[in-house]
Each structure stands twice: as C-alpha cells, then as structure tokens.
Design an enzyme around this catalytic site. Structure first.
Site, PDB file in Angstrom:
ATOM      1  N   LYS A  22     -36.792 -50.348   2.765  1.00  0.00           N
ATOM      2  CA  LYS A  22     -37.520 -51.274   1.946  1.00  0.00           C
ATOM      3  C   LYS A  22     -36.261 -51.731   1.024  1.00  0.00           C
ATOM      4  O   LYS A  22     -36.232 -52.990   0.685  1.00  0.00           O
ATOM      5  CB  LYS A  22     -38.673 -50.548   1.368  1.00  0.00           C
ATOM      6  CG  LYS A  22     -39.114 -51.403   0.140  1.00  0.00           C
ATOM      7  CD  LYS A  22     -40.165 -50.834  -0.599  1.00  0.00           C
ATOM      8  CE  LYS A  22     -39.904 -49.972  -1.819  1.00  0.00           C
ATOM      9  NZ  LYS A  22     -39.681 -50.255  -3.055  1.00  0.00           N
ATOM     10  N   ASN A  23     -35.563 -51.070   0.368  1.00  0.00           N
ATOM     11  CA  ASN A  23     -34.800 -51.464  -0.655  1.00  0.00           C
ATOM     12  C   ASN A  23     -33.475 -51.994  -0.412  1.00  0.00           C
ATOM     13  O   ASN A  23     -32.379 -52.498  -1.274  1.00  0.00           O
ATOM     14  CB  ASN A  23     -34.514 -50.198  -1.787  1.00  0.00           C
ATOM     15  CG  ASN A  23     -35.476 -50.045  -2.543  1.00  0.00           C
ATOM     16  OD1 ASN A  23     -36.819 -50.857  -2.537  1.00  0.00           O
ATOM     17  ND2 ASN A  23     -35.645 -49.029  -3.173  1.00  0.00           N
ATOM     18  N   CYS A 117     -43.632 -51.296 -15.302  1.00  0.00           N
ATOM     19  CA  CYS A 117     -44.494 -50.533 -14.484  1.00  0.00           C
ATOM     20  C   CYS A 117     -44.810 -49.172 -14.605  1.00  0.00           C
ATOM     21  O   CYS A 117     -44.246 -48.788 -16.043  1.00  0.00           O
ATOM     22  CB  CYS A 117     -44.034 -50.662 -13.069  1.00  0.00           C
ATOM     23  SG  CYS A 117     -42.309 -49.582 -12.950  1.00  0.00           S
ATOM     24  N   ARG A 122     -38.456 -51.182 -17.392  1.00  0.00           N
ATOM     25  CA  ARG A 122     -37.780 -51.914 -16.168  1.00  0.00           C
ATOM     26  C   ARG A 122     -37.033 -53.283 -16.829  1.00  0.00           C
ATOM     27  O   ARG A 122     -37.626 -54.296 -16.118  1.00  0.00           O
ATOM     28  CB  ARG A 122     -38.701 -52.127 -15.044  1.00  0.00           C
ATOM     29  CG  ARG A 122     -39.483 -50.925 -14.475  1.00  0.00           C
ATOM     30  CD  ARG A 122     -38.617 -49.791 -13.909  1.00  0.00           C
ATOM     31  NE  ARG A 122     -37.904 -50.077 -12.923  1.00  0.00           N
ATOM     32  CZ  ARG A 122     -38.584 -50.176 -11.642  1.00  0.00           C
ATOM     33  NH1 ARG A 122     -39.873 -49.777 -11.471  1.00  0.00           N
ATOM     34  NH2 ARG A 122     -37.872 -50.329 -10.522  1.00  0.00           N
ATOM     35  N   ASP A 306     -35.690 -41.531  -6.589  1.00  0.00           N
ATOM     36  CA  ASP A 306     -36.973 -42.001  -5.551  1.00  0.00           C
ATOM     37  C   ASP A 306     -37.224 -40.601  -4.750  1.00  0.00           C
ATOM     38  O   ASP A 306     -38.149 -40.785  -4.135  1.00  0.00           O
ATOM     39  CB  ASP A 306     -36.394 -43.053  -4.694  1.00  0.00           C
ATOM     40  CG  ASP A 306     -36.245 -44.461  -5.438  1.00  0.00           C
ATOM     41  OD1 ASP A 306     -35.812 -45.459  -4.783  1.00  0.00           O
ATOM     42  OD2 ASP A 306     -36.550 -44.348  -6.705  1.00  0.00           O
ATOM     43  N   ARG A 398     -46.895 -50.103  -0.184  1.00  0.00           N
ATOM     44  CA  ARG A 398     -45.976 -51.017  -0.477  1.00  0.00           C
ATOM     45  C   ARG A 398     -44.414 -50.387   0.096  1.00  0.00           C
ATOM     46  O   ARG A 398     -43.523 -51.105   0.388  1.00  0.00           O
ATOM     47  CB  ARG A 398     -45.553 -50.882  -2.234  1.00  0.00           C
ATOM     48  CG  ARG A 398     -46.919 -51.457  -2.656  1.00  0.00           C
ATOM     49  CD  ARG A 398     -46.667 -51.669  -4.211  1.00  0.00           C
ATOM     50  NE  ARG A 398     -45.118 -52.265  -4.476  1.00  0.00           N
ATOM     51  CZ  ARG A 398     -44.484 -52.223  -5.676  1.00  0.00           C
ATOM     52  NH1 ARG A 398     -45.117 -51.664  -6.849  1.00  0.00           N
ATOM     53  NH2 ARG A 398     -43.286 -52.691  -5.913  1.00  0.00           N
TER      54      ARG A 398
HETATM   55  C1  EPZ Z   1     -34.088 -50.040  -7.858  1.00  0.00           C
HETATM   56  O1  EPZ Z   1     -34.733 -50.379  -8.901  1.00  0.00           O
HETATM   57  C2  EPZ Z   1     -34.961 -49.612  -6.958  1.00  0.00           C
HETATM   58  N1  EPZ Z   1     -35.709 -50.794  -6.383  1.00  0.00           N
HETATM   59  C3  EPZ Z   1     -35.821 -48.268  -7.265  1.00  0.00           C
HETATM   60  O2  EPZ Z   1     -36.719 -48.114  -6.220  1.00  0.00           O
HETATM   61  C4  EPZ Z   1     -35.165 -47.234  -7.696  1.00  0.00           C
HETATM   62  O3  EPZ Z   1     -35.703 -46.261  -8.145  1.00  0.00           O
HETATM   63  C5  EPZ Z   1     -34.088 -47.721  -8.507  1.00  0.00           C
HETATM   64  O4  EPZ Z   1     -33.365 -48.712  -8.019  1.00  0.00           O
HETATM   65  C6  EPZ Z   1     -33.028 -46.747  -9.150  1.00  0.00           C
HETATM   66  O5  EPZ Z   1     -32.466 -46.103  -7.943  1.00  0.00           O
HETATM   67  C7  EPZ Z   1     -35.250 -51.645  -5.390  1.00  0.00           C
HETATM   68  O6  EPZ Z   1     -33.941 -51.446  -5.181  1.00  0.00           O
HETATM   69  C8  EPZ Z   1     -36.208 -52.718  -5.012  1.00  0.00           C
HETATM   70  P1  EPZ Z   1     -32.305 -50.045 -11.872  1.00  0.00           P
HETATM   71  P2  EPZ Z   1     -33.933 -51.117 -10.107  1.00  0.00           P
HETATM   72  O7  EPZ Z   1     -32.073 -51.534 -12.119  1.00  0.00           O
HETATM   73  O8  EPZ Z   1     -32.867 -51.858  -9.657  1.00  0.00           O
HETATM   74  C9  EPZ Z   1     -32.045 -49.722 -16.688  1.00  0.00           C
HETATM   75  C10 EPZ Z   1     -38.715 -47.663  -5.204  1.00  0.00           C
HETATM   76  O9  EPZ Z   1     -39.445 -46.460  -5.515  1.00  0.00           O
HETATM   77  N2  EPZ Z   1     -31.766 -51.236 -16.419  1.00  0.00           N
HETATM   78  O10 EPZ Z   1     -31.198 -49.458 -11.110  1.00  0.00           O
HETATM   79  O11 EPZ Z   1     -35.121 -51.913 -10.889  1.00  0.00           O
HETATM   80  C11 EPZ Z   1     -33.476 -49.434 -15.932  1.00  0.00           C
HETATM   81  O12 EPZ Z   1     -34.376 -49.535 -17.199  1.00  0.00           O
HETATM   82  C12 EPZ Z   1     -38.092 -48.065  -6.379  1.00  0.00           C
HETATM   83  O13 EPZ Z   1     -38.627 -47.960  -3.948  1.00  0.00           O
HETATM   84  C13 EPZ Z   1     -31.681 -51.951 -17.676  1.00  0.00           C
HETATM   85  O14 EPZ Z   1     -31.690 -51.262 -18.797  1.00  0.00           O
HETATM   86  O15 EPZ Z   1     -33.624 -49.914 -11.033  1.00  0.00           O
HETATM   87  C14 EPZ Z   1     -33.312 -47.808 -15.327  1.00  0.00           C
HETATM   88  O16 EPZ Z   1     -33.344 -46.909 -16.411  1.00  0.00           O
HETATM   89  C15 EPZ Z   1     -38.545 -47.579  -7.950  1.00  0.00           C
HETATM   90  N3  EPZ Z   1     -31.417 -52.984 -17.490  1.00  0.00           N
HETATM   91  C16 EPZ Z   1     -31.739 -48.028 -14.693  1.00  0.00           C
HETATM   92  O17 EPZ Z   1     -31.186 -49.058 -15.544  1.00  0.00           O
HETATM   93  C17 EPZ Z   1     -31.243 -53.822 -16.441  1.00  0.00           C
HETATM   94  O18 EPZ Z   1     -31.079 -55.245 -16.653  1.00  0.00           O
HETATM   95  C18 EPZ Z   1     -31.757 -47.990 -13.431  1.00  0.00           C
HETATM   96  O19 EPZ Z   1     -32.599 -49.136 -12.977  1.00  0.00           O
HETATM   97  C19 EPZ Z   1     -31.525 -53.244 -15.222  1.00  0.00           C
HETATM   98  C20 EPZ Z   1     -31.863 -51.775 -15.127  1.00  0.00           C
END
Ligand code: EPZ
Length: 419
Positions: A22-23, A117, A122, A306, A398
């Site tokens: 998915k990701n 969420c 996020r 995850d 999802r």
């Molecule tokens: C991706 O989400 C995945 N989703 C998530 O999978 C996964 O849990 C996550 O990466 C971590 O591996 C997709 O790829 C579609 P991040 P993402 O930006 O990119 C902080 C699932 O279950 N952050 O890597 O949204 C954030 O708050 C989903 O399939 C900022 O502060 O996660 C978090 O603490 C859930 N500012 C950390 O970084 C930003 O601009 C990691 O988030 C962006 C992120």
C-alpha cells in the site's frame, strides 16, 4: 458499518500470498502525474486507500483504468484540476503526496491539510518547508495548502525528522526541478526505494535511494514507464505474527524477506523457527507458546512502527514480560485499552508499554481506531476464547486486502457481518 467476528480456533497453518505494498502504490500513483506519457503499474493492491487515491487522481483529470488482476493503467495527460479537496484528503492522509508532483509538473497546487488521525497530529511542516526551499510560494489558510512555483529549483534540504511521505514528496518534486537537490536525513524505507525505482524508470536521475542522503538531478520531463509494486512487508509481517500468536505454521509467498530483517529477528526471539526460501518466508512455531520480546520502533531499517500493534498482541499471550517502545508516533497505543478488555495485562508509561503475558485472552467486543491497531485486535481474537467482535473495520479495509479470506484460508474462524 461492517464488523468482523473472530473466534479463537487454534493454530493457523498454510500458505498466504502477499499483495503489493500500500505504502509504495500510493506515492507511485501520485508520481504518475509527473509523466508526459502513459504508465502501467502491476501488483497494485486492491485496498480502500488505493481506490481513494485513484478517485482523487480521476477528479484531477488523470485517466485511470483498472486492468485484470492488480494492473492499473494511468494516462496523466489530461490533468485539468490542480486541487485535492478536503472531503477526500480527510479520508486518506496520503493524499498529501499529490502536492509535490502537481507543483513540479504544473507550478500550482491546492491541497487540503490532511489533519491528524488517531495515532498522532501528523503535521506536514517538513513537506512545506522543503518545497519552499525549492522556490515554491506556499500559504496555509482555511485548512488548505495553496502553493505556486515557476520551475522549482534544486536545493539542499536537511529533514529534521525522518519522514517517509515528506521524503517522497520532495524527491518527486526534485525530479523536474532546475538543478540538483540533495535531501539529507531522508527516509530509507523500502517503499521510498520502490518509488525511486519507478521515477528512474520514467527518466528521473536519482542517487542514494535507501540511504539517508538522496541526490536528484532535475530533468525537463519524464516519460511513461511500466513498474511492478514491491510486496507489502507489513502485510507479510502481520500474517507471520498470526502464525506465531496461534502457535501455527505459515508460509508467506512473495513476501520480499530482504526488507523484513528487524521483524524476522523479533519473531525468532519469540521462539519461532523462521526460514527464508527465495522470496518466501516460512514460520514454524512447533506448537510452542511464544516468548515475550522487547520491541522499540524507529525509522527503517529498525523495527517498523507499523508492526508495533501486532507485536503488542503477540506479547499479550507470550511467556514472560515484554516491553514495547513507540518512538515514531505520539499516540499509537490506542489498541491497548481494547486488548485490556480481552484480559491483556499491559501497563503504559508514556511511550513505553510493559506487557505481562497471559496463557490466553477472552473474546470481547472491541473497536478499531487505526489501520494497524485493527489488525492487532484481529490477531488477539485469533487466540482469545470465544468471539471477538471488531467494530469500525473500515480501518482494516484501508490497508489489508481480503483479510478475512486470507486468514480463513489459514484456518481462522472469522466472518464479516454488515451492521
Ligand atoms: C508513513 O506515514 C506511512 N504512510 C505510515 O503508515 C507509517 O506509519 C509512517 O510513514 C512511519 O513509517 C504512508 O507511507 C502512506 P512520517 P507518514 O512522515 O509519512 C513527523 C500505515 O499504517 N513528521 O514518516 O505520514 C510525524 O509526526 C501508515 O500504513 C513531522 O513532524 O509518516 C511522525 O512523528 C500509518 N513533520 C514522524 O515524523 C512532517 O512534515 C514520522 O512520520 C512529517 C512528519
């Protein structure tokens, strides 16, 4: 709303075919908008999030045709709307992934802020900061990101936090920028690497995918290509835990073991015999109760956040005391109180959960709050005495293709009811 009713039914045994990730499929679908020609994508998982992304692209004018099996044909040449509306973005945060491609290809984008969420606030500040560094003018107002740019310019960007979609958005934007972009502290997830492979197939010039430093030389245009989405390591990990928690024996077919080292290591620590056969992974518990393990989530290649909820479920019936530290998201223990309703013994202190294993759990009505939490409640239901009714399973749909069918083929007693 649909519910899943899971009845504890002993060891799971047999084979399960792993779907596309998915990701990886989500950023790859968004990246099609960078191209000047048709694209063919194979092994796209049939999931609600993918359907949402396809609907979003369709609304912008991208022609998407679902081929037989998991093939998707995309023709991005008809884009007429450069906006991603709130009513779609609020159902799928990954819609933010259209921001980079729209800005890079059309110089304009209006994308709703994804909002938070269940697992955390996020934010997308790092996406915005990186695009601004590349010359975009971005205003955030009325819940929308309004961005404009001439041709983006290559920049050196240091991400203060490892962000998967942030890295993906900036990498996509950099492909058509003028000059070189360097992204430091980039995410190393296999899904980022798969996206980089797809972009390169379209003619992008990217070095360092899979490392923490990406180097992208912008080009004037990208052409059509064909790409096969890599297998979903989290789906594979989830089914392997299903085998471990029920003391069974599972063969995960087409599971891409090379990107699951941290998870396979923990399954071995839990006492399962894990053997890699080419692209397949065999897990055999020998009928033994799992041993408790300690898990600490962190960006790839460390243990994936995850998979945290799934190992929490495993620890609830393991022999001993196991700890789970969640370092990526600030609120990813929503499944704890649901498991406690099933008799699990879990103490939470901040981002640390201490789990004292019980011989068994008791079935109960529980509520899913996010994608992986809902999967963990199904796993707990597989070993609980009696029925576990998992509500709000739209979260599950999802991210897991035909989960009750795949688990049913492994011997699980599980059925979907429409409420
Ligand atoms: C991706 O989400 C995945 N989703 C998530 O999978 C996964 O849990 C996550 O990466 C971590 O591996 C997709 O790829 C579609 P991040 P993402 O930006 O990119 C902080 C699932 O279950 N952050 O890597 O949204 C954030 O708050 C989903 O399939 C900022 O502060 O996660 C978090 O603490 C859930 N500012 C950390 O970084 C930003 O601009 C990691 O988030 C962006 C992120």
């Amino acid at each position: 709303m649909d519910q899943l009713i899971v009845t504890g039914n002993g060891a799971l045994t047999g084979e399960v075919r792993i779907s596309g990730a998915k990701n990886a499929a989500l950023p790859i679908l968004a990246a099609t908008m960078l191209a000047d020609g048709p694209i063919l994508i194979d092994n796209v998982p049939h999931l609600h999030d993918v359907t949402t992304m396809i609907e979003l692209l369709g609304r912008m004018g991208v022609q998407v045709t679902l081929g037989e099996r998991m093939q998707v044909e995309v023709d991005p040449r008809g884009v007429h709307t450069l906006a991603a509306p709130y009513e779609l973005v609020k159902t799928m945060r990954a819609s933010i992934l259209v921001l980079g491609p729209l800005l890079a290809r059309y110089g304009e984008a209006e994308v709703s802020l994804p909002g938070g969420c269940a697992i955390g606030s996020r934010p997308v500040d790092l996406h915005i900061r990186g695009l601004t560094a590349m010359g975009a003018e971005i205003r955030v107002e009325n819940g929308y990101i309004r961005a404009r740019a001439g041709r983006l310019k290559g920049a050196r960007i240091v991400l203060e936090t490892v962000t998967v979609t942030g890295t993906e958005n900036l990498m996509m934007a950099a492909c058509l920028a003028d000059g070189e972009t360097i992204i430091e502290n980039a995410a190393r997830e296999p899904e980022v690497v798969d996206l980089a492979r797809f972009l390169s197939a379209m003619g992008a010039r990217i070095e360092g995918a899979g490392t923490d430093t990406l180097r992208i030389q912008g080009v004037r245009s990208l052409h059509g290509a064909r790409h096969q989405v890599l297998p979903d390591r989290i789906e594979a990990g989830t089914y392997l835990v299903a085998g471990a928690i029920t003391r069974g024996k599972i063969m995960a077919r087409g599971a891409c073991p090379g990107v699951l080292d941290a998870v396979l290591q923990k399954l071995r620590e839990a006492g399962a015999e894990v053997t890699v056969h080419g692209e397949d992974i065999e897990l055999d518990t020998g009928g033994r109760r799992p041993s408790a393990v300690n898990v600490r989530t962190a960006p790839y290649p460390a243990f994936p956040t995850d998979m945290q909820a799934q190992f929490m479920a495993l620890n609830t019936v393991a022999d001993g005391v196991g700890t789970i530290a969640e370092t990526v998201f600030e609120n990813r223990f929503m499944h704890v109180q649901e498991m406690q309703r099933m008799g699990a013994r879990i103490q939470v202190e901040g981002n640390l959960a201490v789990v004292t294993g019980c011989e068994t759990l008791t079935g109960a009505p529980v509520m899913a709050t996010d994608l992986r939490a809902s999967a963990s409640l199904v796993l707990a239901g597989l070993v609980a005495e009696g029925d576990t009714t998992v509500d709000r399973i739209y979260h599950l749909d999802r991210g897991y293709e035909r989960i009750e069918e795949k688990l049913g083929q492994l011997g699980a007693k599980i059925r979907r009811v429409r409420k």
